[in-house]
Design a protein around this motif. Structure first.
Motif, PDB file in Angstrom:
ATOM      1  N   THR A   7       7.482  -3.622   7.970  1.00  0.00           N
ATOM      2  CA  THR A   7       7.650  -4.945   7.375  1.00  0.00           C
ATOM      3  C   THR A   7       8.054  -4.786   5.925  1.00  0.00           C
ATOM      4  OG1 THR A   7       5.325  -5.155   6.703  1.00  0.00           O
ATOM      5  CG2 THR A   7       5.930  -5.953   8.920  1.00  0.00           C
ATOM      6  N   SER A  18       5.411  -1.960   4.659  1.00  0.00           N
ATOM      7  CA  SER A  18       4.273  -1.561   5.479  1.00  0.00           C
ATOM      8  C   SER A  18       4.767  -0.859   6.740  1.00  0.00           C
ATOM      9  CB  SER A  18       3.434  -2.779   5.879  1.00  0.00           C
ATOM     10  OG  SER A  18       2.924  -3.444   4.743  1.00  0.00           O
ATOM     11  N   ASN A  20       4.362  -0.284  10.370  1.00  0.00           N
ATOM     12  CA  ASN A  20       3.765  -1.326  11.200  1.00  0.00           C
ATOM     13  C   ASN A  20       3.792  -1.002  12.698  1.00  0.00           C
ATOM     14  OD1 ASN A  20       2.487  -3.845  11.526  1.00  0.00           O
ATOM     15  ND2 ASN A  20       4.432  -4.865  11.930  1.00  0.00           N
ATOM     16  N   PRO A  22       0.557  -0.274  14.245  1.00  0.00           N
ATOM     17  CA  PRO A  22      -0.884  -0.030  14.151  1.00  0.00           C
ATOM     18  C   PRO A  22      -1.503   0.487  15.442  1.00  0.00           C
ATOM     19  CG  PRO A  22      -0.402  -2.385  14.188  1.00  0.00           C
ATOM     20  CD  PRO A  22       0.909  -1.684  13.982  1.00  0.00           C
ATOM     21  N   ASN A  26       0.556   4.106  13.342  1.00  0.00           N
ATOM     22  CA  ASN A  26       1.765   4.173  12.522  1.00  0.00           C
ATOM     23  C   ASN A  26       2.490   5.518  12.652  1.00  0.00           C
ATOM     24  OD1 ASN A  26       1.406   1.526  11.523  1.00  0.00           O
ATOM     25  ND2 ASN A  26      -0.018   2.282   9.973  1.00  0.00           N
ATOM     26  N   LYS A  55       2.643   1.233   2.242  1.00  0.00           N
ATOM     27  CA  LYS A  55       1.308   1.262   2.821  1.00  0.00           C
ATOM     28  C   LYS A  55       1.406   1.258   4.342  1.00  0.00           C
ATOM     29  CE  LYS A  55       0.510  -3.771   2.799  1.00  0.00           C
ATOM     30  NZ  LYS A  55       0.155  -3.930   4.243  1.00  0.00           N
ATOM     31  N   SER A  57      -0.113  -0.424   8.059  1.00  0.00           N
ATOM     32  CA  SER A  57      -0.844  -1.528   8.688  1.00  0.00           C
ATOM     33  C   SER A  57      -1.954  -0.969   9.570  1.00  0.00           C
ATOM     34  CB  SER A  57       0.102  -2.377   9.547  1.00  0.00           C
ATOM     35  OG  SER A  57       1.142  -2.925   8.769  1.00  0.00           O
ATOM     36  N   GLY A  58      -2.991  -1.751   9.778  1.00  0.00           N
ATOM     37  CA  GLY A  58      -4.066  -1.317  10.656  1.00  0.00           C
ATOM     38  C   GLY A  58      -5.016  -0.344  10.001  1.00  0.00           C
TER      39      GLY A  58
END
Length: 261
Positions: A7, A18, A20, A22, A26, A55, A57-58
């Motif tokens: 994202t 991100s 993404n 999760p 990742n 970063k 996600s999850g």
């Protein structure tokens, strides 16, 4: 920009990417590699962004390459030559971005995921993070410029030792070695990275980015050479019996039995 496995958000001069996937920790499959390379290449021409945060996600930053696709069977099997080319594109574009890059790491950052984090200008990792250049566990060598970034951070002798050991480090241990820059409390890496980004946005960023251009530009040829050597070496290692054993052991959740060949 719209993607399937990452994202992208933009807020003024700050952008956030991100990872993404999760449900797959990742892990970087071909789609994510392609999308990251494309996104970074597009951002090179966006002069309106001065700080980029990366970063996951999850529950984790990234578990690294998608090991299950390395088995070489089925529709999800990976073309190693193509994958290495895409990895090189991704890392080269990220390393040369004309903006300050911050990696906010929580959970695991392993293998290629750790290489990508290490390519950032500033790395923040939570105290309970699991950071590992652990390619050795499946009979492979680091890729994604892992050799380059490790030796830039800790020097050649220590880089070799850490790569050969493949140890998992927590945030404080990684910081003590110089592999990361800041340790955050559990659950606060993104918050700390956002605060750092806001501080940077009130700094003379044009001068900071010019310093990055000079220093990273001076090292770019060396990075390109190492990426090429990693691609060649990884292809050789993928044909070894140790690599096949390492992957099978990972899938079967058992200790591998390596024979050095």
């Amino acid at each position: 920009m719209r993607f399937q496995s990452i994202t992208f958000e933009k807020n003024g001069r700050l952008a956030i990417i991100s990872l993404n996937r999760p449900n797959a920790m990742n892990a970087m499959d071909d789609t994510m590699l392609q999308e990251l390379a494309e996104c970074f290449e597009l951002l090179k021409n966006d002069g309106s962004i001065q700080v980029l945060m990366l970063k996951g996600s999850g529950k984790v930053f990234s578990a690294g390459g998608d090991i299950k696709t390395m088995l070489g069977t089925g529709d999800d099997s990976i073309d190693m030559l193509q994958a290495m080319d895409t990895i090189s594109r991704m890392i080269r574009a990220y390393y040369t971005l004309p903006m300050i890059t911050i990696a906010a790491v929580h959970g695991a950052a392993a293998g290629l995921g750790f290489s990508l984090a290490l390519a950032s200008d500033i790395i923040i990792a939570e105290e309970n993070s699991k950071l590992a250049m652990n390619f050795i566990g499946i009979g492979l060598i680091p890729d994604g410029g892992g050799h380059f970034f490790m030796k830039e951070r800790v020097g050649v002798p220590k880089a070799k030792q850490l790569i050969w050991e493949g140890k998992t480090l927590d945030g404080p241990s990684a910081k003590s070695l110089g592999l990361i820059d800041q340790v955050a409390e559990k659950g606060t890496a993104v918050e700390q990275a956002v605060q750092l980004a806001q501080n940077l946005l009130h700094s003379p960023l044009a001068a900071m980015i010019e310093t990055k251009r000079i220093l990273n530009g001076h090292k770019q040829k060396e990075l390109d050479e190492i990426l090429a050597l990693e691609a060649k070496g990884q292809q050789l290692m993928r044909q070894t019996s140790d690599h096949l054993e390492g992957i099978q052991a990972f899938i079967e959740k058992r200790d591998p039995h390596f024979e050095g060949k």
